[in-house]
Design an enzyme around this catalytic site. Structure first.
Site, PDB file in Angstrom:
ATOM      1  N   HIS A 235      -3.431  -1.017  -5.087  1.00  0.00           N
ATOM      2  CA  HIS A 235      -2.694  -0.686  -3.852  1.00  0.00           C
ATOM      3  C   HIS A 235      -2.020   0.714  -3.899  1.00  0.00           C
ATOM      4  O   HIS A 235      -1.252   0.930  -3.251  1.00  0.00           O
ATOM      5  CB  HIS A 235      -2.881  -1.278  -2.411  1.00  0.00           C
ATOM      6  CG  HIS A 235      -3.786  -0.496  -0.919  1.00  0.00           C
ATOM      7  ND1 HIS A 235      -4.124  -0.211  -0.166  1.00  0.00           N
ATOM      8  CD2 HIS A 235      -3.672   1.154  -1.668  1.00  0.00           C
ATOM      9  CE1 HIS A 235      -4.896   0.828  -0.001  1.00  0.00           C
ATOM     10  NE2 HIS A 235      -4.840   1.957  -0.501  1.00  0.00           N
TER      11      HIS A 235
ATOM     12  N   GLU B 168     -11.275  -1.801  -3.243  1.00  0.00           N
ATOM     13  CA  GLU B 168     -10.471  -1.044  -2.151  1.00  0.00           C
ATOM     14  C   GLU B 168      -9.087   0.130  -3.139  1.00  0.00           C
ATOM     15  O   GLU B 168      -9.601  -0.161  -3.727  1.00  0.00           O
ATOM     16  CB  GLU B 168      -9.660  -1.306  -1.051  1.00  0.00           C
ATOM     17  CG  GLU B 168      -9.110  -2.661  -1.959  1.00  0.00           C
ATOM     18  CD  GLU B 168      -8.837  -3.843  -0.708  1.00  0.00           C
ATOM     19  OE1 GLU B 168      -9.363  -3.837   0.664  1.00  0.00           O
ATOM     20  OE2 GLU B 168      -8.215  -4.382  -1.224  1.00  0.00           O
TER      21      GLU B 168
ATOM     22  N   ASN C  22     -16.253   0.680  -2.969  1.00  0.00           N
ATOM     23  CA  ASN C  22     -16.062   2.409  -2.787  1.00  0.00           C
ATOM     24  C   ASN C  22     -16.837   3.477  -2.395  1.00  0.00           C
ATOM     25  O   ASN C  22     -18.010   3.787  -3.524  1.00  0.00           O
ATOM     26  CB  ASN C  22     -14.982   2.760  -3.652  1.00  0.00           C
ATOM     27  CG  ASN C  22     -13.572   1.564  -3.840  1.00  0.00           C
ATOM     28  OD1 ASN C  22     -13.219   2.084  -2.222  1.00  0.00           O
ATOM     29  ND2 ASN C  22     -13.315   1.325  -5.228  1.00  0.00           N
TER      30      ASN C  22
ATOM     31  N   ASP D  94       0.582  -1.318  -0.428  1.00  0.00           N
ATOM     32  CA  ASP D  94       0.086  -0.115  -0.293  1.00  0.00           C
ATOM     33  C   ASP D  94       1.185   1.561   0.170  1.00  0.00           C
ATOM     34  O   ASP D  94       0.735   2.063   0.815  1.00  0.00           O
ATOM     35  CB  ASP D  94      -1.057   0.020   1.400  1.00  0.00           C
ATOM     36  CG  ASP D  94      -1.574  -1.634   1.264  1.00  0.00           C
ATOM     37  OD1 ASP D  94      -1.543  -1.517   3.151  1.00  0.00           O
ATOM     38  OD2 ASP D  94      -1.954  -2.119   0.668  1.00  0.00           O
TER      39      ASP D  94
END
Ligand code: AHR
Length: 627
Positions: free
Chosen positions: A283, A221, A187, A50
């Site tokens: 991500h 996500e 989302n 991430d």
């Protein structure tokens, strides 16, 4: 408080490219003097899930998921240097509701009424499990991404929500995040009344509808915004992060109201997915090259199809283009160890307002300051303006660069070769070894600065004792004329490298004998310090609270404990030493030992003592500028 994100990015890119445009060619930018090569390879950083990366004022800044109670940030003037850049702790969690499982940090620059501030969005929760994961938001004290930061709030404390990010659209700030709705992770978007408070409705704007979004689990996500030529794209991760099929999808704002789900149009194919031995790429974040001419993707990926959603995911970066339909073309993940050119402009020539505490550099012989001018001349002269203030910026490999605050140029050994005496000037950054210096403790708080290329020490020419003397690297190995004092001009927080907490008077007590402890930064005057020179390279430390209340108290050491006390003895005098990782050792004149967080914990209230130097991280501190 108004916040403008988009215009700021344009300004940052412009400033960076302007810096590159203004600078003159430099004779020292030959390859064998370069501090890094022209190419680098992924992974940038192992165990780097991430990732979020920004290039700002001369440095790359990188954060990645830690899974612990710490938020660490790495910075480097070169992208390859991020791999071994020290992990500075900028925040740690002790509140039980948000102490643990730190995920997915992002740090966004927003223009506020008080100037540029960085907002860190991160996900964390309770120690027992992941059920308590929520987004939380920190605000920086000033324009330095390294902080200090203070906790501002939890936008949605009442339910599970992760992977927060911002959209700034038509002067309205929106919050984006991911949460579960039934069997789908989706989302959502909400308006914000400030960078840590959502208001009004929450609307779902992307959900897993295609098969490539349903591998393992049905997941959307990591929503991230990129705006290009007037169009707004939300690029998100899809499928379960534990599978090799984790990929990037793109949704475009084709309507006019971001709060209207129908205003978002999803493209039906993934824009970035596994390939070339990289699995589960996603991500991500976006950044532009130092000269603002290239768009880059920062993302994580696994080197094996079975690695899953843990610490095996490594941070990776690669450039991307826009096609003739105006859509981002991310291509395929580049293979591990495949060499690619570093981002354009990394070698400058560039000028930069490098972030950090401002210092005067005072020559011992002449008792005047290192100063430069628009032509790049360097001498020892007056101390009273921005041309004689410098940021001492950690520049990898245990070395530092001296960035001038007035000119945005860098202290440089002119003829970039090993031998002989060399003149010194201040020139735009070209990533040269002639622009890096060791910062070595001499004695009693004095320092010597040796150039990386020549290993010669900075000094006034001919050891002159006259104001206005020229500066060279070279003649005298060690003498008083190679001694310099590093005097803070800024006020600063004293941040512990392990906890990210700052040195504070307990309960902000101003009285004599008040204890000195670490505490999370709350922008309180009792946490903001100024250094007053005494003799040699020693300083007294007084907080802004104390000076405002005309309390003649300083940080003193009494039998190894730090507390407030009178400023007139040697137990109130401190000097610093610069560590290879950019941190400072803070040494007592009286005891000769070093400042330390006694309990070596994250806890607010952990006592500050002086202890024998053992190079532990709890004995390492950073001075971070406060306004
Ligand atoms: O990497 C930890 C979390 O796993 C990230 O926040 C999220 O995107 C993923 O589900």
């Amino acid at each position: 408080m108004t916040h403008s994100l988009t215009t700021l990015f344009a300004a940052m890119a412009l400033a960076s490219s302007l810096g590159a445009g203004i600078a003159q060619a430099s004779p020292i930018s030959t390859d064998d003097n370069r501090i890094t090569s022209e190419t680098f390879a992924n992974p940038l950083l192992r165990n780097g899930a991430d990732p979020w990366l920004e290039y700002f004022n001369g440095n790359y800044y990188l954060t990645t998921t830690t899974w612990t109670s710490e938020l660490v940030m790495r910075k480097s003037p070169t992208i390859a240097g991020l791999a071994d850049a020290p992990a500075h702790n900028i925040w740690s969690g002790t509140d039980k509701s948000r102490c643990c499982n730190f995920w997915a940090f992002e740090f966004h620059p927003l223009q506020t009424a008080d100037g540029l501030r960085w907002y860190v969005i991160y996900t964390s929760g309770v120690a027992e499990n992941f059920d308590g994961q929520r987004n939380h938001i920190l605000e920086s004290e000033g324009s330095d991404p390294m902080g200090p930061y203070q906790f501002k709030g939890t936008p949605m404390p009442d339910h599970w929500n992760i992977d927060g990010s911002y959209l700034e659209y038509k002067d309205q700030l929106y919050f984006l995040w991911s949460e579960w709705h039934g069997k789908d992770q989706v989302n959502l978007i909400a308006k914000m009344s400030n960078p840590w408070t959502v208001e009004g409705e929450h609307k779902v704007i992307t959900q897993p509808i295609h098969d490539w979004e349903k591998s393992g689990l049905n997941v959307n996500e990591g929503p991230e915004i990129i705006q290009h030529e007037g169009r707004t794209f939300l690029v998100h991760s899809a499928s379960f992060c534990n599978t090799e099929d984790y990929a990037l999808g793109v949704v475009e704002l084709t309507g006019t109201d971001p709060m209207d789900p129908a205003a978002w149009t999803k493209y039906d194919k993934p824009f970035f997915s596994k390939g070339n031995g990289v699995y589960g790429p996603g991500h991500h974040g976006f950044f532009t090259s130092p000269d603002g001419s290239e768009d880059w993707l920062i993302y994580h990926g696994n080197s094996s199809p079975t690695d899953g959603c843990s610490g095996t995911r490594s941070a990776r970066a690669q450039p991307f283009k826009w096609d003739d339909k105006g859509l981002p073309q991310f291509g395929e993940p580049l293979a591990d160890k495949q060499q690619l050119p570093v981002p354009s402009g990394e070698f400058g020539p560039l000028k930069a307002q490098v972030e950090g505490v401002k210092y005067r550099i005072v020559n011992r012989e002449i008792n005047q300051c290192l100063i430069t001018n628009a032509k790049g001349d360097v001498s020892v002269s007056r101390c009273d303006d921005k041309a004689s203030t410098w940021v001492i910026d950690q520049a990898n490999d245990g070395l530092y660069r001296f960035a001038n605050v007035a000119e945005g140029t860098f202290l440089t050994q002119e003829n970039c070769q090993d031998s002989a005496i060399s003149g010194i000037n201040a020139t735009p950054w070209v990533a040269s070894r002639c622009q890096r210096w060791s910062v070595d403790a001499s004695h009693d708080g004095w320092f010597r600065f040796a150039n990386e290329r020549s290993i010669k020490n900075l000094q006034a020419a001919n050891c002159s004792t006259k104001k206005g003397a020229a500066v060279v690297a070279g003649e005298n190995r060690v003498s008083e004329c190679t001694d310099w004092r590093i005097e803070p001009v800024s006020k600063f927080a004293i941040v512990n490298a392990h906890s990210g907490r700052v040195v504070s008077a307990q309960q902000c007590d101003v009285n004599a004998n008040a204890n000195v402890v670490q505490y999370e930064y709350t922008a309180n005057a009792c946490q903001q310090w100024q250094a007053t020179p005494t003799t040699d390279g020693y300083y007294r430390l007084q907080s802004s609270q104390l000076t405002a209340q005309k309390q003649a108290q300083c940080v003193i050491s009494v039998a190894g404990n730090l507390q407030l006390g009178s400023c007139d003895k040697d137990d109130s005098e401190w000097r610093t030493e610069y560590m290879p990782n950019g941190s400072l050792r803070v040494v007592s004149r009286k005891g000769g030992s070093s400042m330390k967080v006694a309990g070596e914990s994250y806890a607010n209230g952990d006592n500050i003592v002086e202890d024998v130097w053992k190079s532990t991280i709890s004995q390492q501190f950073y001075f971070r500028e406060v306004k």
